[in-house]
Design a protein around this motif. Structure first.
Motif, PDB file in Angstrom:
ATOM      1  N   PRO A  86     -19.891  27.692  24.400  1.00  0.00           N
ATOM      2  CA  PRO A  86     -19.370  29.037  24.688  1.00  0.00           C
ATOM      3  C   PRO A  86     -18.635  29.150  26.023  1.00  0.00           C
ATOM      4  O   PRO A  86     -17.592  29.793  26.104  1.00  0.00           O
ATOM      5  N   PHE A  87     -19.143  28.499  27.062  1.00  0.00           N
ATOM      6  CA  PHE A  87     -18.488  28.598  28.371  1.00  0.00           C
ATOM      7  C   PHE A  87     -17.093  27.988  28.320  1.00  0.00           C
ATOM      8  O   PHE A  87     -16.173  28.472  28.970  1.00  0.00           O
ATOM      9  N   ALA A  88     -16.908  26.927  27.531  1.00  0.00           N
ATOM     10  CA  ALA A  88     -15.597  26.276  27.430  1.00  0.00           C
ATOM     11  C   ALA A  88     -14.579  27.178  26.745  1.00  0.00           C
ATOM     12  O   ALA A  88     -13.394  27.139  27.062  1.00  0.00           O
ATOM     13  N   SER A  89     -15.042  27.983  25.806  1.00  0.00           N
ATOM     14  CA  SER A  89     -14.143  28.913  25.123  1.00  0.00           C
ATOM     15  C   SER A  89     -13.513  29.888  26.119  1.00  0.00           C
ATOM     16  O   SER A  89     -12.312  30.137  26.079  1.00  0.00           O
ATOM     17  N   PHE A  90     -14.337  30.420  27.024  1.00  0.00           N
ATOM     18  CA  PHE A  90     -13.807  31.334  28.042  1.00  0.00           C
ATOM     19  C   PHE A  90     -12.924  30.583  29.043  1.00  0.00           C
ATOM     20  O   PHE A  90     -11.869  31.069  29.435  1.00  0.00           O
ATOM     21  N   PHE A  91     -13.363  29.403  29.429  1.00  0.00           N
ATOM     22  CA  PHE A  91     -12.625  28.616  30.416  1.00  0.00           C
ATOM     23  C   PHE A  91     -11.233  28.247  29.899  1.00  0.00           C
ATOM     24  O   PHE A  91     -10.239  28.345  30.624  1.00  0.00           O
ATOM     25  N   LEU A  92     -11.129  27.847  28.635  1.00  0.00           N
ATOM     26  CA  LEU A  92      -9.845  27.451  28.059  1.00  0.00           C
ATOM     27  C   LEU A  92      -8.883  28.630  27.914  1.00  0.00           C
ATOM     28  O   LEU A  92      -7.681  28.443  27.854  1.00  0.00           O
ATOM     29  N   ARG A  93      -9.436  29.851  27.868  1.00  0.00           N
ATOM     30  CA  ARG A  93      -8.584  31.036  27.777  1.00  0.00           C
ATOM     31  C   ARG A  93      -8.278  31.627  29.146  1.00  0.00           C
ATOM     32  O   ARG A  93      -7.660  32.678  29.249  1.00  0.00           O
TER      33      ARG A  93
ATOM     34  N   ILE B 290     -22.642  34.075  20.560  1.00  0.00           N
ATOM     35  CA  ILE B 290     -22.200  35.308  19.898  1.00  0.00           C
ATOM     36  C   ILE B 290     -21.164  36.023  20.752  1.00  0.00           C
ATOM     37  O   ILE B 290     -20.129  36.490  20.243  1.00  0.00           O
ATOM     38  N   TRP B 291     -21.410  36.102  22.050  1.00  0.00           N
ATOM     39  CA  TRP B 291     -20.483  36.736  22.981  1.00  0.00           C
ATOM     40  C   TRP B 291     -19.129  36.036  22.951  1.00  0.00           C
ATOM     41  O   TRP B 291     -18.078  36.680  22.906  1.00  0.00           O
ATOM     42  N   ALA B 292     -19.132  34.707  22.959  1.00  0.00           N
ATOM     43  CA  ALA B 292     -17.886  33.942  22.965  1.00  0.00           C
ATOM     44  C   ALA B 292     -17.104  34.131  21.663  1.00  0.00           C
ATOM     45  O   ALA B 292     -15.877  34.295  21.680  1.00  0.00           O
ATOM     46  N   VAL B 293     -17.797  34.132  20.529  1.00  0.00           N
ATOM     47  CA  VAL B 293     -17.116  34.300  19.237  1.00  0.00           C
ATOM     48  C   VAL B 293     -16.526  35.703  19.126  1.00  0.00           C
ATOM     49  O   VAL B 293     -15.376  35.871  18.701  1.00  0.00           O
ATOM     50  N   ILE B 294     -17.285  36.716  19.506  1.00  0.00           N
ATOM     51  CA  ILE B 294     -16.773  38.094  19.441  1.00  0.00           C
ATOM     52  C   ILE B 294     -15.586  38.274  20.382  1.00  0.00           C
ATOM     53  O   ILE B 294     -14.585  38.900  20.017  1.00  0.00           O
ATOM     54  N   SER B 295     -15.671  37.712  21.567  1.00  0.00           N
ATOM     55  CA  SER B 295     -14.572  37.802  22.520  1.00  0.00           C
ATOM     56  C   SER B 295     -13.315  37.117  21.977  1.00  0.00           C
ATOM     57  O   SER B 295     -12.203  37.626  22.125  1.00  0.00           O
ATOM     58  N   LEU B 296     -13.499  35.970  21.339  1.00  0.00           N
ATOM     59  CA  LEU B 296     -12.375  35.246  20.743  1.00  0.00           C
ATOM     60  C   LEU B 296     -11.733  36.065  19.628  1.00  0.00           C
ATOM     61  O   LEU B 296     -10.506  36.180  19.555  1.00  0.00           O
TER      62      LEU B 296
ATOM     63  N   LYS C 131     -10.457  32.601  31.592  1.00  0.00           N
ATOM     64  CA  LYS C 131     -11.419  33.569  32.125  1.00  0.00           C
ATOM     65  C   LYS C 131     -12.496  32.796  32.880  1.00  0.00           C
ATOM     66  O   LYS C 131     -13.582  32.539  32.366  1.00  0.00           O
ATOM     67  N   ILE C 132     -12.193  32.434  34.119  1.00  0.00           N
ATOM     68  CA  ILE C 132     -13.037  31.539  34.906  1.00  0.00           C
ATOM     69  C   ILE C 132     -14.380  32.178  35.263  1.00  0.00           C
ATOM     70  O   ILE C 132     -15.434  31.567  35.047  1.00  0.00           O
ATOM     71  N   LEU C 133     -14.379  33.391  35.791  1.00  0.00           N
ATOM     72  CA  LEU C 133     -15.631  34.040  36.174  1.00  0.00           C
ATOM     73  C   LEU C 133     -16.520  34.312  34.970  1.00  0.00           C
ATOM     74  O   LEU C 133     -17.739  34.134  35.033  1.00  0.00           O
ATOM     75  N   THR C 134     -15.917  34.719  33.874  1.00  0.00           N
ATOM     76  CA  THR C 134     -16.676  34.939  32.650  1.00  0.00           C
ATOM     77  C   THR C 134     -17.264  33.629  32.156  1.00  0.00           C
ATOM     78  O   THR C 134     -18.392  33.594  31.672  1.00  0.00           O
ATOM     79  N   SER C 135     -16.514  32.555  32.307  1.00  0.00           N
ATOM     80  CA  SER C 135     -16.993  31.235  31.906  1.00  0.00           C
ATOM     81  C   SER C 135     -18.222  30.823  32.709  1.00  0.00           C
ATOM     82  O   SER C 135     -19.197  30.307  32.151  1.00  0.00           O
ATOM     83  N   ILE C 136     -18.197  31.070  34.007  1.00  0.00           N
ATOM     84  CA  ILE C 136     -19.336  30.727  34.861  1.00  0.00           C
ATOM     85  C   ILE C 136     -20.563  31.560  34.480  1.00  0.00           C
ATOM     86  O   ILE C 136     -21.668  31.038  34.363  1.00  0.00           O
ATOM     87  N   LEU C 137     -20.359  32.847  34.244  1.00  0.00           N
ATOM     88  CA  LEU C 137     -21.454  33.714  33.835  1.00  0.00           C
ATOM     89  C   LEU C 137     -22.033  33.260  32.491  1.00  0.00           C
ATOM     90  O   LEU C 137     -23.255  33.217  32.312  1.00  0.00           O
ATOM     91  N   CYS C 138     -21.180  32.901  31.582  1.00  0.00           N
ATOM     92  CA  CYS C 138     -21.618  32.423  30.277  1.00  0.00           C
ATOM     93  C   CYS C 138     -22.378  31.108  30.405  1.00  0.00           C
ATOM     94  O   CYS C 138     -23.376  30.883  29.718  1.00  0.00           O
ATOM     95  N   LEU C 139     -21.938  30.224  31.281  1.00  0.00           N
ATOM     96  CA  LEU C 139     -22.623  28.946  31.495  1.00  0.00           C
ATOM     97  C   LEU C 139     -24.022  29.176  32.056  1.00  0.00           C
ATOM     98  O   LEU C 139     -24.979  28.532  31.618  1.00  0.00           O
ATOM     99  N   ILE C 140     -24.151  30.110  32.973  1.00  0.00           N
ATOM    100  CA  ILE C 140     -25.468  30.432  33.522  1.00  0.00           C
ATOM    101  C   ILE C 140     -26.380  30.965  32.415  1.00  0.00           C
ATOM    102  O   ILE C 140     -27.552  30.594  32.328  1.00  0.00           O
ATOM    103  N   LEU C 141     -25.841  31.810  31.551  1.00  0.00           N
ATOM    104  CA  LEU C 141     -26.621  32.336  30.427  1.00  0.00           C
ATOM    105  C   LEU C 141     -26.996  31.230  29.455  1.00  0.00           C
ATOM    106  O   LEU C 141     -28.109  31.169  28.956  1.00  0.00           O
TER     107      LEU C 141
END
Length: 67
Positions: free
Chosen positions: A10-17, A41-47, A19-29
């Protein structure tokens, strides 16, 4: 392809788009096993929302050019 990345990394999905800060938050989660499911789920819905926004922008452009 991006949907699979969003599920398994999931963190890579945000990073590739870009969204660096969102990616870091997602990685922590996602570090915890319990947090992996909400992160995925968050990454798929965001995509899906991102794809819908792009589709709507194209439709609006077409409608403006035909008017």
């Amino acid at each position: 392809m991006m949907t699979l990345i969003a599920i398994f990394f999931p963190f890579a999905s945000f990073f590739l788009r870009g969204k660096i800060l969102t990616s870091i938050l997602c990685l922590i989660l996602q570090i915890t096993l319990i947090g992996w499911i909400p992160a995925a789920i968050w990454a798929v819905i965001s995509l899906q929302n991102s794809r819908a926004d792009k589709r709507n922008e194209k439709l609006i452009k077409v409608m403006k050019t035909k008017s």
